[in-house]
Design an enzyme around this catalytic site. Structure first.
Site, PDB file in Angstrom:
ATOM      1  CG  ASP A   1      -2.242   8.853   8.069  1.00 52.00           C
ATOM      2  OD1 ASP A   1      -2.178   7.650   8.387  1.00 52.00           O
ATOM      3  OD2 ASP A   1      -2.401   9.227   6.963  1.00 52.00           O
TER       4      ASP A   1
ATOM      5  CD  GLU B   1      -2.754   0.833   2.718  1.00 50.33           C
ATOM      6  OE1 GLU B   1      -3.031  -0.292   2.960  1.00 50.33           O
ATOM      7  OE2 GLU B   1      -3.123   1.769   3.336  1.00 50.33           O
TER       8      GLU B   1
END
Lengths: 398, 260
Positions: free
Chosen positions: B60, B49
């Site tokens: 994140d 990924e």
């Protein structure tokens, strides 16, 4: 007259702008918030508590002051000032914080988070958390902590935890990122009180509705004082909450010119500015589609304004729509001119405006020469400038 | 049939869960990135990924934020991400998927992005800030050559999980915890119960679990409830803390063994 203005739509869109561009974790909370808001906004037990707090705690209605010496100085239209600087805690931010803390209570949330730039929203949220006995965490960029120290101290005194944010430009943008991350993590027991008309739906709508009290009062007050609507209303725009607040009740009165003033920082050509609507282009940021200052790769620009409250690369989605349909005209004012605006209002009217509000005052230099004596101009003085004394003294002595 | 789904199914048929490793494109170093990615695949990763660095990565935690900043400082642009993809996918059947936030993709042009991703061998795309509600207006054409993968979280209702499964192709990304990406010490019964619930609702696609997967024990914990796992922050943290790649590659081979 335009009467079909009715936004957002059921998808939370203002035309093509707005929406809910956030991680999946938050979607259920956004629906819950929207549903709660729809239920309470016409519920008399909510509205009576809200109105009581606005009157007895916040000090509303705030006055509409005729600025006779400022009017005389320019020698054209009559100038009135909407005095949000006289709100409890010193800015319009408490209008929204009061509404949202009542929502948080209804939702049964125990913990409140907020982002802040200038600290005015942080202080407002810390204030209502003290008043209602809820835990409060405020995210603030390190740059802003440094330049808005009095507000940092106030938040701490009010019992809030101020969490410094040191990512990116260490300003409002980064504080908002961190607040959203906190919310994603603690969404079950936490309500996020966003301070401006930004973020995912339903925030731009809820904050606008709570801030509209500014324009509703202004309309009544100017009708009482002058028997007619104003010709122009001027307000500063960072995220855009004080501007939407005073503009919104006038949107269908097309004869009233609505003017939003962005922060031009050191000048458009230097790249160090926050003139999002003037030179940005549509993008997706902080949960919304709206105008955005971004580079050719779609990365968000690091922006600059002397005023921490306007130092933001995005803008509320409703402003993006109002720009596109040309209902509001947007211009920008530089740091130096904002400082002159502070000096002007203080010397002539004995009112020390926040650096944010001083951008709207400074625009009078351009607007007033175009006006005639039978016209009326209203400026929204969104906050008071005590918090900015160190910056103002430092710059005026240069 | 989706290439990714088919590929995961084949691994599962050999009694193996798929291991997807997240790398931030162009991190820690632009010039050696393709080499790093190939070594990650050789160390036992089944899929890659590739994160597209963004200035404001909302989903994140601090570790991936830091890597994203370094990648941007390294000058990484979307055209670099595509050339990395092309170089990596050229020599392997292992799928590469992209993970990126909405704005850089929108700026590039969504249709152009999907075309160039497909042309560089990419098989799937994850956009964490385009949820169900925004999917149709963001992906206007509705038909893509690459899989678009949506995420479920512990707060997603049954109804939403079913709709997410319907809208996704390839696999559904099951986020284990409420929160941002990061390294977690252990997982509560509540986390396991939720994953098990999600698993029972996903019919159309494969299901992979991510967020907090950092050690072989985590893989073992999640294996009964999924078709594969995604490790990101633990890998990025290891790359941040070590000057050479050996420690990181060792971690990946341990995670890979736990997938058997």
């Amino acid at each position: 007259m335009k009467t079909n203005y009715n936004y957002p739509d059921k998808n939370g869109k203002f035309g093509q702008y707005g929406g809910r561009f956030v991680p999946e974790t938050l979607l259920p909370a956004l629906y819950e918030l929207d549903q709660c808001y729809q239920e309470i906004k016409n519920d008399s037990s909510f509205t009576s508590e809200y109105e009581k707090l606005q009157k007895e705690y916040n000090g509303r209605p705030t006055p509409l002051t005729f600025a006779d010496r400022l009017t005389e100085h320019f020698g054209t239209a009559k100038i009135y000032l909407k005095r949000e600087d006289l709100c409890h805690t010193g800015a319009h931010k408490l209008n929204n914080a009061i509404g949202q803390i009542l929502i948080a209570k209804r939702l049964g949330k125990k913990r409140i988070i907020a982002e802040t730039g200038a600290g005015q929203h942080g202080v407002a949220v810390a204030t209502v958390c003290a008043k209602f006995g809820l835990q409060c965490v405020v995210y603030m960029g390190e740059t802003d902590i440094e330049r808005q120290k009095p507000n940092v101290f106030r938040m701490k005194l009010l019992g809030a935890e101020v969490r410094p944010v040191n990512s990116g430009s260490k300003t409002l943008k980064d504080a908002t990122n961190e607040a959203i991350r906190d919310w994603v993590t603690n969404v079950k027991d936490t309500h996020y009180i966003i301070g401006s008309v930004v973020g995912p739906h339903p925030y731009p709508m809820i904050v606008r509705d709570f801030q509209s009290i500014i324009g509703i009062e202004t309309k009544e007050q100017i009708m009482k004082a002058e028997g007619k609507l104003p010709d122009d209303i001027v307000a500063c725009v960072g995220g855009g909450s004080n501007a939407i607040g005073i503009f919104y009740p006038f949107i269908n009165n097309e004869e009233v010119n609505l003017i939003g003033i962005e922060a031009e920082g050191l000048g458009i050509e230097t790249g160090k500015h926050c003139a999002t609507l003037s030179v940005g282009e549509p993008g997706i940021f902080h949960g919304m589609k709206s105008y955005l200052l971004q580079n050719s790769e779609g990365q968000v620009e690091e922006v600059h304004s002397i005023s921490a409250g306007l130092d933001y690369p995005g803008v509320g989605p409703e402003h993006s729509l109002l720009k596109d349909i040309e209902r509001v005209k947007y211009f920008s004012v530089k740091d130096d001119d904002a400082l002159k605006g502070v000096d002007l209002l203080t010397k002539l009217e004995g009112i020390l405006p926040a650096l944010e509000s001083a951008h709207a005052i400074a625009y009078l230099e351009k607007l007033m020469p175009q006006k005639s004596k039978d016209e009326i101009v209203i400026v929204n003085v969104s906050g008071r400038g005590d918090k900015d004394l160190a910056i103002i003294i430092d710059n005026l002595s240069k | 049939m989706s290439y990714i789904k088919d590929y995961i199914e084949k691994l599962n048929g050999r009694n193996r869960k798929a291991l997807s490793i997240f790398l931030t494109s162009g991190f820690p170093d632009k010039n050696s990135f393709i080499d790093l990615a190939k070594q990650v695949l050789n160390s036992g990763a089944d899929m890659l990924e590739l994160g597209i660095p963004f200035s404001d990565p909302l989903a994140d935690g601090p570790i991936i934020q830091a890597s994203s900043k370094i990648a941007l400082d390294n000058g990484i642009k979307l055209k670099d991400v595509f050339s990395f993809s092309e170089a990596i996918t050229g020599g392997t059947i292992k799928p590469v998927i992209l993970m990126g936030y909405a704005n850089p993709i929108r700026k590039y042009g969504v249709e152009n992005f999907l075309r160039d991703a497909n042309n560089s061998g990419v098989k799937g795309l994850i956009v964490p800030d385009v949820p169900l509600e925004e999917y149709d207006s963001f992906f206007e054409s509705g038909v893509h050559k690459i899989d678009v993968i949506l995420l479920t979280t512990p707060t997603s209702s049954e109804e939403r999980i079913k709709a997410i499964d319907e809208k996704s192709s390839g696999f559904v990304y099951c986020v284990s915890i409420t929160g941002t990406t990061g390294v977690k010490e252990n997982f509560s019964d509540e986390v396991i119960n939720n994953i098990s619930r999600t698993r029972s609702l996903i019919k159309k696609n494969k299901m992979m679990i991510g967020f907090g997967v950092s050690k072989p024990e985590d893989v073992k914990t999640f294996s009964p409830y999924c078709d594969g796992v995604i490790a990101g922050s633990a890998v990025i943290k290891s790359l941040l803390n070590n000057d050479n790649y050996d420690t990181t590659l060792k971690l990946i081979s341990e995670l890979s063994r736990a997938c058997e």
